[in-house]
Design a protein around this motif. Structure first.
Motif, mmCIF file in Angstrom:
data_model
loop_
_atom_site.group_PDB
_atom_site.id
_atom_site.type_symbol
_atom_site.label_atom_id
_atom_site.label_comp_id
_atom_site.label_asym_id
_atom_site.label_seq_id
_atom_site.Cartn_x
_atom_site.Cartn_y
_atom_site.Cartn_z
ATOM 1 N N GLY A 68 4.241 -12.946 -28.262
ATOM 2 C CA GLY A 68 4.581 -13.453 -29.600
ATOM 3 C C GLY A 68 4.343 -11.552 -30.730
ATOM 4 N N SER A 69 3.990 -11.635 -31.752
ATOM 5 C CA SER A 69 4.440 -10.999 -32.587
ATOM 6 C C SER A 69 3.735 -11.031 -33.846
ATOM 7 N N MET A 70 2.725 -10.075 -34.886
ATOM 8 C CA MET A 70 2.922 -10.784 -36.201
ATOM 9 C C MET A 70 4.201 -10.703 -36.596
ATOM 10 N N SER A 71 4.925 -10.080 -36.505
ATOM 11 C CA SER A 71 5.957 -9.608 -37.396
ATOM 12 C C SER A 71 6.614 -10.878 -38.764
ATOM 13 N N LYS A 72 6.518 -12.022 -38.056
ATOM 14 C CA LYS A 72 7.148 -12.903 -38.390
ATOM 15 C C LYS A 72 6.023 -13.827 -39.367
ATOM 16 N N SER A 73 4.841 -13.883 -38.636
ATOM 17 C CA SER A 73 3.883 -15.199 -38.845
ATOM 18 C C SER A 73 2.826 -14.218 -39.715
ATOM 19 N N SER A 118 9.048 -16.442 -22.402
ATOM 20 C CA SER A 118 8.981 -17.582 -23.714
ATOM 21 C C SER A 118 8.512 -17.060 -24.629
ATOM 22 N N ASP A 119 9.347 -16.911 -25.233
ATOM 23 C CA ASP A 119 9.260 -16.022 -27.237
ATOM 24 C C ASP A 119 9.229 -16.794 -27.903
ATOM 25 N N GLU A 120 8.273 -16.905 -28.402
ATOM 26 C CA GLU A 120 7.819 -17.214 -29.288
ATOM 27 C C GLU A 120 7.069 -16.891 -30.643
ATOM 28 N N VAL A 121 8.011 -15.871 -30.918
ATOM 29 C CA VAL A 121 7.396 -15.051 -32.854
ATOM 30 C C VAL A 121 7.608 -15.890 -33.242
ATOM 31 N N TYR A 122 8.572 -17.255 -33.138
ATOM 32 C CA TYR A 122 8.435 -18.063 -34.971
ATOM 33 C C TYR A 122 7.506 -19.261 -35.182
ATOM 34 N N ASP A 123 6.595 -18.816 -33.839
ATOM 35 C CA ASP A 123 5.140 -19.945 -33.729
ATOM 36 C C ASP A 123 4.619 -20.451 -34.984
ATOM 37 N N TYR A 130 21.819 -16.441 -28.825
ATOM 38 C CA TYR A 130 20.489 -15.482 -28.279
ATOM 39 C C TYR A 130 20.118 -14.554 -29.903
ATOM 40 N N TYR A 131 18.749 -14.291 -29.729
ATOM 41 C CA TYR A 131 18.388 -13.106 -30.780
ATOM 42 C C TYR A 131 19.448 -11.843 -30.143
ATOM 43 N N ALA A 132 19.886 -11.491 -30.764
ATOM 44 C CA ALA A 132 20.247 -10.073 -31.150
ATOM 45 C C ALA A 132 21.149 -9.015 -29.621
ATOM 46 N N ILE A 187 13.923 -18.029 -23.510
ATOM 47 C CA ILE A 187 13.551 -19.058 -24.624
ATOM 48 C C ILE A 187 13.184 -18.237 -25.188
ATOM 49 N N ASN A 188 12.953 -18.593 -26.278
ATOM 50 C CA ASN A 188 13.002 -18.825 -27.602
ATOM 51 C C ASN A 188 12.894 -19.781 -27.873
ATOM 52 N N THR A 189 11.765 -20.268 -28.614
ATOM 53 C CA THR A 189 11.696 -21.669 -29.677
ATOM 54 C C THR A 189 10.046 -21.359 -30.277
ATOM 55 N N SER A 228 4.817 -2.713 -39.277
ATOM 56 C CA SER A 228 3.366 -2.386 -38.323
ATOM 57 C C SER A 228 3.640 -1.995 -36.766
ATOM 58 N N ARG A 229 4.706 -2.717 -36.290
ATOM 59 C CA ARG A 229 5.044 -3.111 -34.808
ATOM 60 C C ARG A 229 3.716 -3.377 -34.066
ATOM 61 N N VAL A 230 3.322 -4.506 -34.189
ATOM 62 C CA VAL A 230 2.713 -5.346 -33.443
ATOM 63 C C VAL A 230 2.468 -6.099 -33.039
ATOM 64 N N ALA A 275 7.846 -6.096 -26.122
ATOM 65 C CA ALA A 275 6.917 -6.945 -25.542
ATOM 66 C C ALA A 275 8.080 -8.008 -24.331
ATOM 67 N N LEU A 276 9.191 -7.659 -25.226
ATOM 68 C CA LEU A 276 10.468 -8.088 -24.563
ATOM 69 C C LEU A 276 10.749 -7.323 -23.102
ATOM 70 N N PHE A 277 11.197 -6.278 -23.520
ATOM 71 C CA PHE A 277 11.330 -5.182 -22.977
ATOM 72 C C PHE A 277 10.596 -5.233 -21.271
ATOM 73 N N GLY A 307 5.005 -4.268 -31.338
ATOM 74 C CA GLY A 307 5.860 -5.536 -32.082
ATOM 75 C C GLY A 307 6.418 -6.628 -30.369
ATOM 76 N N GLY A 308 6.677 -7.493 -30.268
ATOM 77 C CA GLY A 308 7.894 -8.352 -29.928
ATOM 78 C C GLY A 308 8.835 -7.818 -29.020
ATOM 79 N N GLN A 309 9.572 -6.887 -29.904
ATOM 80 C CA GLN A 309 10.398 -5.815 -29.120
ATOM 81 C C GLN A 309 10.363 -5.470 -27.950
ATOM 82 N N ASN A 342 13.568 -21.049 -32.751
ATOM 83 C CA ASN A 342 14.867 -20.246 -32.367
ATOM 84 C C ASN A 342 15.610 -19.297 -33.305
ATOM 85 N N ASN A 343 15.768 -18.260 -33.298
ATOM 86 C CA ASN A 343 16.834 -17.602 -33.787
ATOM 87 C C ASN A 343 18.047 -17.301 -33.069
ATOM 88 N N PRO A 344 19.076 -18.133 -33.377
ATOM 89 C CA PRO A 344 19.587 -17.642 -34.578
ATOM 90 C C PRO A 344 19.621 -19.273 -34.988
HETATM 91 C C1 PLP Z 1 13.491 -14.360 -31.836
HETATM 92 C C2 PLP Z 1 12.844 -12.689 -32.023
HETATM 93 N N1 PLP Z 1 12.155 -12.547 -31.512
HETATM 94 C C3 PLP Z 1 11.836 -10.663 -30.796
HETATM 95 C C4 PLP Z 1 12.259 -10.439 -32.004
HETATM 96 C C5 PLP Z 1 11.103 -8.954 -32.520
HETATM 97 O O1 PLP Z 1 10.858 -9.152 -33.625
HETATM 98 P P1 PLP Z 1 9.246 -7.802 -33.398
HETATM 99 O O2 PLP Z 1 10.200 -6.449 -32.272
HETATM 100 O O3 PLP Z 1 9.790 -7.308 -34.715
HETATM 101 O O4 PLP Z 1 8.074 -8.454 -33.272
HETATM 102 C C6 PLP Z 1 12.539 -10.839 -33.244
HETATM 103 C C7 PLP Z 1 12.706 -9.989 -34.472
HETATM 104 O O5 PLP Z 1 13.846 -10.460 -35.346
HETATM 105 C C8 PLP Z 1 13.242 -12.267 -32.955
HETATM 106 O O6 PLP Z 1 13.816 -12.594 -34.252
#
Ligand code: PLP
Length: 389
Positions: free
Chosen positions: A232-237, A202-207, A125-127, A170-172, A243-245, A104-106, A100-102, A174-176
């Protein structure tokens, strides 16, 4: 026994505005008909065709340890997708598959920040952002953005805090806020990164969720590929949240080191999940469009409803599955507004304050219920705001 400072300080302590969310969940548990417009979870499940691919892979035996960097075909597929969308040469060696993206961020922050170094992020920022940074032992430093700029970051605000920092997150889209960063914004950010020798995460999970404007990956800007890690992430797209990928895309040597990290942390992602992700990416844009479509539709519903009143302001909703509403005309904080809306109308939204101080006096509405419930809830929210103002 004493736990480490690192782990006990991840959340930073104090009230973070998530109480409304937990209260809503409690009320739902008690059987109250709360309309939940809180977290970023689709109102559909993972598409049955993806689940069939997952089932076939698992039953076909792909249940053992998978390659830690990711299976070859998925790494190649992600690289191809990124190259096609950005024009930047990208091979499998630039990609590591993550849970998952999380994760990846870590991992991205751990790769570029040493303990005690400053890691910048943008408010709102995303929480999880500040906790992710604290979790790797860096100093989480927020840079404010402004409602009057529709939350497009100002390069000079970032530059003012960049001295000695190791990275900027950064995140675009953007959430929220639903803001899609403009080329001008991203060029300004890129310049600050180059001037101050910052890594850009660059967090692009909403691309795939862009309603207005175009998504530009800053990795595609001049001289940025060498200092950018894309998450990147398959979560939102692909509605594959459970599935955490996901993945990190970056310079080859960064990926090699990230693979060492993964070997000692996650040890990769389940093979049958990766096969399903690979299958999903092979379905191309049509499947992504199908999954994004409800949010595109509901954003128009929201625009219509908000156009018909003048108490609640809509931050231009350019992308992602949320809208950010300015409720300052009510005189209430986002937290008080959200609490009263929940108590009096059984509608749950997130206080802007949950995402940082820049979004105080706002609420975030997730467009994650069916169209009719969404329209009803939003209409009630506006009527409630008008009554208070
Ligand atoms: C901006 C942003 N980045 C990352 C994530 C993490 O997504 P995931 O770990 O499900 O890929 C989220 C989930 O809501 C998000 O909103």
């Amino acid at each position: 026994m004493q736990l480490s400072n690192r782990i006990t300080h991840i959340t930073g302590g104090g009230s973070d505005g998530w109480d409304v969310f937990y209260k809503a969940r409690r009320m739902v548990g008690e059987g109250q008909p709360v309309i939940e417009l809180t977290i970023g979870e689709h109102d559909i499940s993972t598409d049955p065709v993806i689940l069939s691919a997952m089932d076939k892979a698992a039953k076909g035996g792909h249940t053992g340890y998978a390659m830690v960097p990711g299976i070859q075909s998925l790494r190649e597929n992600v690289a191809k997708r990124i190259e096609e969308r950005t024009g930047v040469e990208t091979t499998f060696e630039n990609i590591m598959i993550t849970p998952g993206g999380q994760a990846a961020l870590f991992a991205a922050h751990l790769a570029v920040c040493d303990e005690g170094e400053t890691a910048l992020y943008l408010d709102p920022y995303y929480a999880t952002y500040p906790g992710t940074i604290r979790g790797i032992g860096a100093v989480a430093t927020a840079v404010q953005t402004h409602a009057e700029d529709a939350f497009q970051p100002r390069a000079e605000d970032i530059a003012a805090k960049a001295k000695g920092a190791a990275s900027l997150l950064i995140n675009t889209p953007n959430n929220p806020t639903g803001t899609v960063y403009s080329r001008e914004t991203l060029e300004g950010i890129a310049q600050v990164c180059k001037d101050h020798d910052l890594w850009l995460i660059s967090d692009e999970v909403y691309d795939t969720q862009v309603w207005e404007g175009t998504h530009l990956s800053p990795r595609a800007l001049p001289d940025m590929a060498e200092r950018t890690l894309v998450v990147g992430s398959m979560s939102k797209s692909h509605a594959m949240t459970g599935s955490r990928v996901g993945w990190i895309c970056g310079p080859k040597d960064a990926i090699e080191n990230l693979v060492n990290l993964a070997t000692h942390t996650t040890y990769g992602v389940a093979g049958f999940i990766q096969d399903a992700a690979d299958f999903a990416l092979n379905q191309g844009q049509d499947l992504e469009d199908k999954i994004a479509e409800p949010f595109r539709r509901r954003r128009l519903i929201a625009k219509d409803i908000l156009d018909g009143q003048n108490t609640v302001g809509l931050i231009p909703a350019q992308g992602a599955m949320y809208i950010m509403l300015d409720i300052r005309a009510t005189g209430l904080s986002g937290e008080d507004f959200a609490n009263r809306l929940l108590d009096e109308h059984l509608i749950a939204v997130m206080p802007g304050e949950s995402f940082g101080q820049s979004a105080a006096g706002h609420v975030r509405v997730a467009m994650t219920v069916d169209d009719e419930s969404f329209a009803r809830a939003l209409t009630q929210l506006c009527e409630f705001a008008a009554k208070i103002a």
